[in-house]
Design a protein around this motif. Structure first.
Motif, PDB file in Angstrom:
ATOM      1  N   ALA A   1      72.428  51.837  74.290  1.00 15.41           N
ATOM      2  CA  ALA A   1      73.095  52.437  73.641  1.00 15.41           C
ATOM      3  C   ALA A   1      73.590  51.874  72.187  1.00 15.41           C
ATOM      4  CB  ALA A   1      74.453  52.769  74.296  1.00 15.41           C
ATOM      5  N   ALA A   2      73.840  50.513  72.011  1.00 15.37           N
ATOM      6  CA  ALA A   2      73.957  49.980  70.946  1.00 15.37           C
ATOM      7  C   ALA A   2      72.791  49.912  70.033  1.00 15.37           C
ATOM      8  CB  ALA A   2      74.490  48.498  70.976  1.00 15.37           C
ATOM      9  N   ARG A   3      71.641  49.724  70.435  1.00 19.67           N
ATOM     10  CA  ARG A   3      70.534  49.781  69.704  1.00 19.67           C
ATOM     11  C   ARG A   3      70.087  51.290  69.072  1.00 19.67           C
ATOM     12  NH1 ARG A   3      65.782  51.931  69.259  1.00 19.67           N
ATOM     13  NH2 ARG A   3      66.136  53.437  71.263  1.00 19.67           N
ATOM     14  N   ALA A   4      70.464  52.225  69.767  1.00 13.84           N
ATOM     15  CA  ALA A   4      70.415  53.590  69.403  1.00 13.84           C
ATOM     16  C   ALA A   4      71.270  54.057  68.332  1.00 13.84           C
ATOM     17  CB  ALA A   4      70.416  54.739  70.351  1.00 13.84           C
ATOM     18  N   VAL A   5      72.469  53.462  68.308  1.00 11.46           N
ATOM     19  CA  VAL A   5      73.511  53.497  67.281  1.00 11.46           C
ATOM     20  C   VAL A   5      72.951  53.008  65.880  1.00 11.46           C
ATOM     21  CG1 VAL A   5      75.968  52.908  66.540  1.00 11.46           C
ATOM     22  CG2 VAL A   5      75.566  53.849  68.746  1.00 11.46           C
ATOM     23  N   ALA A   6      72.467  51.613  66.085  1.00  8.07           N
ATOM     24  CA  ALA A   6      72.083  50.654  65.171  1.00  8.07           C
ATOM     25  C   ALA A   6      70.713  51.547  64.372  1.00  8.07           C
ATOM     26  CB  ALA A   6      71.710  49.417  65.486  1.00  8.07           C
ATOM     27  N   GLN A   7      69.832  52.109  65.044  1.00 14.02           N
ATOM     28  CA  GLN A   7      68.599  52.745  64.508  1.00 14.02           C
ATOM     29  C   GLN A   7      69.236  54.263  63.799  1.00 14.02           C
ATOM     30  OE1 GLN A   7      64.765  52.856  66.424  1.00 14.02           O
ATOM     31  NE2 GLN A   7      65.291  54.935  67.001  1.00 14.02           N
ATOM     32  N   GLU A   8      69.918  54.986  64.523  1.00 14.29           N
ATOM     33  CA  GLU A   8      70.373  56.092  63.674  1.00 14.29           C
ATOM     34  C   GLU A   8      71.125  55.722  62.467  1.00 14.29           C
ATOM     35  OE1 GLU A   8      69.258  59.066  64.290  1.00 14.29           O
ATOM     36  OE2 GLU A   8      68.504  58.726  66.447  1.00 14.29           O
ATOM     37  N   ALA A   9      72.245  54.829  62.609  1.00 17.51           N
ATOM     38  CA  ALA A   9      72.907  54.484  61.290  1.00 17.51           C
ATOM     39  C   ALA A   9      72.051  53.923  60.258  1.00 17.51           C
ATOM     40  CB  ALA A   9      74.117  53.513  61.458  1.00 17.51           C
ATOM     41  N   MET A  10      70.817  53.069  60.576  1.00 12.02           N
ATOM     42  CA  MET A  10      69.985  52.634  59.846  1.00 12.02           C
ATOM     43  C   MET A  10      69.380  53.713  58.826  1.00 12.02           C
ATOM     44  SD  MET A  10      66.966  49.889  60.181  1.00 12.02           S
ATOM     45  CE  MET A  10      66.106  50.814  61.268  1.00 12.02           C
ATOM     46  N   ARG A  11      68.803  54.747  59.641  1.00 14.48           N
ATOM     47  CA  ARG A  11      68.032  55.801  59.019  1.00 14.48           C
ATOM     48  C   ARG A  11      68.937  56.602  58.130  1.00 14.48           C
ATOM     49  NH1 ARG A  11      64.923  57.944  64.436  1.00 14.48           N
ATOM     50  NH2 ARG A  11      63.255  56.388  64.782  1.00 14.48           N
TER      51      ARG A  11
END
Length: 518
Positions: A79-89
């Protein structure tokens, strides 16, 4: 892991970067000098320096880390990885779009920060060209900030603290490209672009080694989690960047005085040392611990962490600020007065450095106090105070600048005064609100430590003043070298402070042993 240990990691690597940064600035300032070309180069660095300090030095991460860490702890790594990836995009798309718009409208954008020299078409166009080349650094630093936040949330500080050295390693060779100041400035601007690519790439590699696999491929989506991150990040970034915004304002006003940007830039290189080595390092080190304490509603742990952070920050900052106040012209002259940067330029720059110096403790305290708000996901209060600080700096700076010029004096000195006043106002607002909300009250040990640190600083100051009073005799025994004399005074002052700190109890051997064991 202790605050002192994490701070030691941050500070040690930041020190290496700052030493290389001093070498970089000494070489480039000597080659480019002060004047229209120097002012154009200083202008081209304004946006990269602002973005580097906002993103790479913890301002964005201060808002991102609590949200990412809370998701990591509550919902797990995926879940943390998904948050980081979407925020990065989303962050990449926004900063890339801003960079493209800036490339198109740069001649008009620079009217805001370099308008005082718009009548000098040749050098104004040079500033436009240089800033266009350095502008993409924004996008790379945005990516680097998010990747650093991922690493810092796992208390992995080494890589995020070490990558700034890449910028210096890229810029130093630019000083040897040509003896011509214009060609040197262009080469250095290109080096900024290359450094941004390498810094983001190194952090990407570090995150993958932590088994966090992120991808830029895919459309940016404003998911609820990303909206939460951005709603916290935007005011948090503004809040943590008040000092840097004030610097931009001061540099913009300085464009109405030829050479003033270059003088302020040289002063900036010295007073930013304790801010980067201490303020940013302590702020980054205490944020994860404060975030955990806030989630656990552990007020005792939170207050202990704040006491440790403030005490450590002031123990290291007070002697630095005192030294900059005692010997501002001498330090600028010793480190920068060579090549195109003359003794007159050193005198002007030193005059500004004196007034920045008494603001240094405030610059550092802002970095240490703001995480107490960020850890509780309150980024709006520090943002409001940062904006108050910017308003005070703008009004007071403009007033002093033009008033002093009307009296036939150097107006840029008023800009340094305004920046320091605004920083102290910000500190007072942050501190009093923490006390009013009962989020923090200083302990007796912190108060005692601050008094002892002040006594040790006074003892060091006496020694430094005596050495300066006998400067000519000292230089005669050091091959008449200003740089060697400055190195001896700095080392002697540091040793004297260390001894005085031990004797007064500002630093205890038992604390050092305890830190080393931890």
């Amino acid at each position: 892991m202790s605050v002192a240990r994490n701070t030691l990691v941050q500070s040690s690597l930041t020190l290496a970067s700052r030493v290389l940064g001093m070498v970089r600035d000494i070489l480039l300032v000597a080659r480019i000098g002060a004047g229209p070309v120097g002012d154009a180069w200083a202008t081209a660095q304004q946006f990269p320096n602002l973005f580097r300090r906002i993103f790479a030095e913890g301002a964005f991460a201060s808002a991102f880390v609590p949200t990412y860490a809370r998701t990591l702890e509550a919902e797990g790594p995926e879940a943390a990885r998904a948050v980081a990836q979407e925020a990065m995009r989303v962050l990449f798309a926004a900063t890339a779009a801003l960079t493209i718009l800036a490339q198109i409208f740069m001649p008009w954008v620079l009217l805001l920060i370099h308008g005082g020299q718009a009548d000098d078409a040749e050098n104004y166009n040079l500033a436009v060209f240089l800033t266009r080349v350095t502008m993409p650094y924004l996008t790379f630093m945005a990516l680097a900030a998010l990747l650093s936040g991922v690493l810092n949330s796992s208390e992995r500080f080494i890589l995020s603290a070490g990558v700034p050295t890449i910028l210096n390693l890229c810029l130093i060779p630019a000083a040897f490209v040509s003896p011509d100041p214009v060609i040197t400035a262009k080469a250095a601007s290109i080096a900024y672009f290359i450094a941004g690519v390498l810094q983001a790439g190194a952090l990407w590699w570090g995150v993958r080694r932590q088994k966090v696999h992120l991808s830029l491929i895919g459309l940016p989506r404003l998911t609820p989690a990303v909206k939460k991150v951005m709603l916290l990040a935007l005011p948090g970034t503004i809040a943590a960047s008040g000092t840097q915004i004030n610097i931009i304002v001061s540099q913009s006003l300085a464009s109405f005085e030829v050479g003033a940007k270059s003088w302020l830039y040289a002063a900036d290189r010295l007073y930013q040392l304790p801010l980067g080595l201490v303020g940013v390092a302590v702020g980054v080190a205490i944020l994860p611990r404060l975030s955990r304490a806030a989630r656990a509603m552990d007020d005792a742990s939170s207050r202990t962490t704040m006491d440790e952070g403030i005490g450590l920050a002031m123990a290291l900052t007070l002697p630095a600020a005192a030294s900059l106040m005692i010997a501002p012209v001498f330090l600028i002259d010793a480190f920068f007065a060579r090549g195109e940067f003359t003794a007159f330029d050193a005198l002007q720059s030193g005059s500004a450095l004196f007034h920045f110096a008494w603001g240094v403790p405030a610059f550092v305290l802002i970095k240490v106090l703001a995480p107490a708000y960020f850890a509780r996901e309150d980024t709006k209060t520090p943002m409001r105070y940062a904006l108050v600080s910017v308003a005070i700096n703008t009004a007071l700076g403009a007033g002093l600048f033009f008033w002093m010029k009307s009296l036939g004096q150097q107006g840029f000195i008023g800009l340094a005064i305004a920046t320091s006043v605004a920083a102290w106002v910000n500190v007072i607002l942050l501190w009093t609100t923490l006390v009013q909300r009962d989020w923090y009250r200083p302990g007796a040990r912190l108060v005692s430590g601050l008094v002892r640190a002040a006594l040790a600083t006074s003892a060091m100051s006496v020694l430094v003043w005596l050495m300066l009073d006998n400067l000519e005799a000292m230089k005669a025994s050091l091959y008449d070298s200003k740089a060697l004399a400055a190195a001896v005074i700095v080392l002697a002052g540091g040793f004297a402070y260390a001894v005085a700190a031990l004797l007064t109890g500002a630093v205890r051997i038992s604390d050092i042993r305890h830190t080393m064991r931890r």
